[in-house]
Enzyme design. Structure first.
Site, PDB file in Angstrom:
ATOM      1  N   GLU A 166       0.825  -1.202   0.000  1.00  0.00           N
ATOM      2  CA  GLU A 166       0.000   0.000   0.000  1.00  0.00           C
ATOM      3  C   GLU A 166       0.866   1.262   0.000  1.00  0.00           C
ATOM      4  O   GLU A 166       0.597   2.219  -0.738  1.00  0.00           O
ATOM      5  CB  GLU A 166      -0.932   0.007   1.212  1.00  0.00           C
ATOM      6  CG  GLU A 166      -1.859   1.216   1.226  1.00  0.00           C
ATOM      7  CD  GLU A 166      -2.514   1.453   2.572  1.00  0.00           C
ATOM      8  OE1 GLU A 166      -3.735   1.719   2.596  1.00  0.00           O
ATOM      9  OE2 GLU A 166      -1.807   1.390   3.605  1.00  0.00           O
TER      10      GLU A 166
ATOM     11  N   TRP B  56      -8.225  -1.815  -0.273  1.00  0.00           N
ATOM     12  CA  TRP B  56      -9.002  -0.712  -0.830  1.00  0.00           C
ATOM     13  C   TRP B  56     -10.175  -1.175  -1.695  1.00  0.00           C
ATOM     14  O   TRP B  56     -10.903  -0.352  -2.255  1.00  0.00           O
ATOM     15  CB  TRP B  56      -8.092   0.210  -1.650  1.00  0.00           C
ATOM     16  CG  TRP B  56      -7.320   1.171  -0.806  1.00  0.00           C
ATOM     17  CD1 TRP B  56      -6.037   1.027  -0.333  1.00  0.00           C
ATOM     18  CD2 TRP B  56      -7.767   2.440  -0.310  1.00  0.00           C
ATOM     19  NE1 TRP B  56      -5.673   2.113   0.412  1.00  0.00           N
ATOM     20  CE2 TRP B  56      -6.710   2.997   0.436  1.00  0.00           C
ATOM     21  CE3 TRP B  56      -8.965   3.143  -0.439  1.00  0.00           C
ATOM     22  CZ2 TRP B  56      -6.821   4.235   1.063  1.00  0.00           C
ATOM     23  CZ3 TRP B  56      -9.074   4.381   0.184  1.00  0.00           C
ATOM     24  CH2 TRP B  56      -8.010   4.908   0.929  1.00  0.00           C
TER      25      TRP B  56
ATOM     26  N   ARG C   9      10.370  24.595   9.685  1.00  0.00           N
ATOM     27  CA  ARG C   9       9.162  24.120  10.370  1.00  0.00           C
ATOM     28  C   ARG C   9       8.015  23.925   9.382  1.00  0.00           C
ATOM     29  O   ARG C   9       6.849  23.851   9.766  1.00  0.00           O
ATOM     30  CB  ARG C   9       8.782  25.121  11.468  1.00  0.00           C
ATOM     31  CG  ARG C   9       9.820  25.217  12.588  1.00  0.00           C
ATOM     32  CD  ARG C   9       9.334  26.101  13.728  1.00  0.00           C
ATOM     33  NE  ARG C   9       9.372  27.511  13.363  1.00  0.00           N
ATOM     34  CZ  ARG C   9      10.390  28.344  13.654  1.00  0.00           C
ATOM     35  NH1 ARG C   9      11.466  27.869  14.277  1.00  0.00           N
ATOM     36  NH2 ARG C   9      10.329  29.610  13.314  1.00  0.00           N
TER      37      ARG C   9
ATOM     38  N   ARG D  73      -7.212  12.163  11.375  1.00  0.00           N
ATOM     39  CA  ARG D  73      -8.506  12.713  11.799  1.00  0.00           C
ATOM     40  C   ARG D  73      -9.455  11.632  12.289  1.00  0.00           C
ATOM     41  O   ARG D  73     -10.307  11.856  13.164  1.00  0.00           O
ATOM     42  CB  ARG D  73      -9.167  13.467  10.641  1.00  0.00           C
ATOM     43  CG  ARG D  73      -9.548  12.552   9.490  1.00  0.00           C
ATOM     44  CD  ARG D  73     -10.541  13.146   8.517  1.00  0.00           C
ATOM     45  NE  ARG D  73     -10.872  12.176   7.491  1.00  0.00           N
ATOM     46  CZ  ARG D  73     -11.889  11.313   7.564  1.00  0.00           C
ATOM     47  NH1 ARG D  73     -12.689  11.301   8.620  1.00  0.00           N
ATOM     48  NH2 ARG D  73     -12.124  10.452   6.592  1.00  0.00           N
TER      49      ARG D  73
ATOM     50  N   ASP E  47      -9.461   4.089  13.172  1.00  0.00           N
ATOM     51  CA  ASP E  47     -10.076   2.798  13.448  1.00  0.00           C
ATOM     52  C   ASP E  47      -9.023   1.970  14.195  1.00  0.00           C
ATOM     53  O   ASP E  47      -8.096   1.436  13.592  1.00  0.00           O
ATOM     54  CB  ASP E  47     -10.477   2.148  12.123  1.00  0.00           C
ATOM     55  CG  ASP E  47     -10.988   0.729  12.266  1.00  0.00           C
ATOM     56  OD1 ASP E  47     -10.966   0.176  13.371  1.00  0.00           O
ATOM     57  OD2 ASP E  47     -11.412   0.158  11.234  1.00  0.00           O
TER      58      ASP E  47
ATOM     59  N   ILE F 269     -13.260   2.682  18.479  1.00  0.00           N
ATOM     60  CA  ILE F 269     -13.368   1.228  18.376  1.00  0.00           C
ATOM     61  C   ILE F 269     -14.799   0.910  17.960  1.00  0.00           C
ATOM     62  O   ILE F 269     -15.760   1.311  18.642  1.00  0.00           O
ATOM     63  CB  ILE F 269     -13.053   0.556  19.722  1.00  0.00           C
ATOM     64  CG1 ILE F 269     -11.567   0.748  20.072  1.00  0.00           C
ATOM     65  CG2 ILE F 269     -13.407  -0.927  19.688  1.00  0.00           C
ATOM     66  CD1 ILE F 269     -11.218   0.298  21.482  1.00  0.00           C
ATOM     67  N   TYR F 270     -14.952   0.232  16.823  1.00  0.00           N
ATOM     68  CA  TYR F 270     -16.287  -0.190  16.408  1.00  0.00           C
ATOM     69  C   TYR F 270     -16.819  -1.230  17.398  1.00  0.00           C
ATOM     70  O   TYR F 270     -16.055  -2.051  17.932  1.00  0.00           O
ATOM     71  CB  TYR F 270     -16.251  -0.767  14.993  1.00  0.00           C
ATOM     72  CG  TYR F 270     -16.088   0.289  13.924  1.00  0.00           C
ATOM     73  CD1 TYR F 270     -17.165   1.091  13.553  1.00  0.00           C
ATOM     74  CD2 TYR F 270     -14.862   0.507  13.305  1.00  0.00           C
ATOM     75  CE1 TYR F 270     -17.026   2.071  12.580  1.00  0.00           C
ATOM     76  CE2 TYR F 270     -14.714   1.491  12.334  1.00  0.00           C
ATOM     77  CZ  TYR F 270     -15.792   2.274  11.979  1.00  0.00           C
ATOM     78  OH  TYR F 270     -15.649   3.250  11.039  1.00  0.00           O
TER      79      TYR F 270
END
Length: 262
Positions: free
Chosen positions: A58, A80, A126, A166, A169, A208-209
């Site tokens: 990946e 995917w 930076r 953001r 999982d 966490i599902y």
């Protein structure tokens, strides 16, 4: 990988129940951070088998600028497949943004190469940042970037990297993300003749599902094993291929299957 298990435990114990886009339901905490020092070994989860080959396939697919699963990805990992259209296309996802970002004049920008050049020529900057969060193209993407942007930091001959994710999982995605960005950090450090240092993983919605809870509780009963070492062939950054990566000494517990929430 005690840090990973601590993350799991904290969300299970202190997270709040929250609805989500997939309708599955989650336990979630907003705003978390874990650090992984690559000098202690390669950060890969050992309390279950992590599919390291898929991580590298990946990552290399991203670095090619690819956005279609038929471009040397789906035959190696189905990661995917659930988001691709009937032609295998995903829209302008990570690879497009990393190495083929288009500016207002239609010029193509390779953010990865720009980061490498800055590390070599202006290491105290930076502004060594790569962003996948292209607001003008979000609606064209099959899945908006979860790992949205990352920044490099050079100090005392060492290269560090911080990722802002953001949406995280924890059962399925986070183990992949940790190892993927650690491998990328090592690749860039080698190209810039620096020691790979600390990967800082900053999480927005760490979740966490609900259908992953049982598997993670099983994982928490297991004892982390010694971290392996990742060996990367001494080749120029853009010449690295799958066979140039060797994970040495990876000991792990049994695989735990988690359902994907699409």
């Amino acid at each position: 990988m005690k840090q990973y298990l601590d993350l799991v435990r904290e969300v299970l114990e202190n997270g709040e129940k929250k609805e989500d886009r997939t309708g599955t339901g989650t336990i979630s905490i907003f705003g978390m951070q874990k650090k992984y020092d690559l000098r202690d070994g390669f950060p890969i989860v050992t309390t279950k088998k992590t599919l390291f080959d898929a991580v590298i396939w990946e990552l290399l697919w991203f670095l090619k600028g690819s956005t279609n699963i038929n471009d040397d990805l789906t035959q190696h990992t189905p990661i995917w497949n659930d988001w691709a259209d009937e032609n295998g296309e995903l829209g302008p996802v990570y690879g497009k943004q990393w190495v083929r970002w288009e500016n207002n004049e239609g010029e193509t920008i390779n953010q990865i190469q720009n980061a490498i050049d800055t590390i070599k020529n202006n290491p105290d900057s930076r502004r060594i940042i790569v962003s996948a969060w292209n607001v003008g193209e979000i609606e064209k993407m099959a899945l908006p970037p979860c790992h949205a942007f990352f920044q490099f930091y050079v100090v005392d001959g060492r290269l560090d990297l911080q990722l802002y994710q953001r949406s995280a999982d924890i059962a399925l995605g986070v183990p992949f993300n940790i190892s993927s960005y650690a491998a990328l950090l090592m690749m860039v450090a080698q190209e810039c003749d620096l020691e790979p240092g600390i990967f800082t993983h900053t999480l927005g919605d760490a979740h966490i599902y609900l259908n992953h809870v049982e598997g993670l509780e099983e994982q928490l009963k297991r004892t982390p094993k010694k971290l392996p070492q990742l060996k990367i062939a001494k080749k120029p950054f853009w010449d690295l291929k799958f066979e140039d990566f060797e994970l040495v000494g990876y000991e792990h517990d049994a695989f735990i299957k988690f359902p994907i929430a699409v």
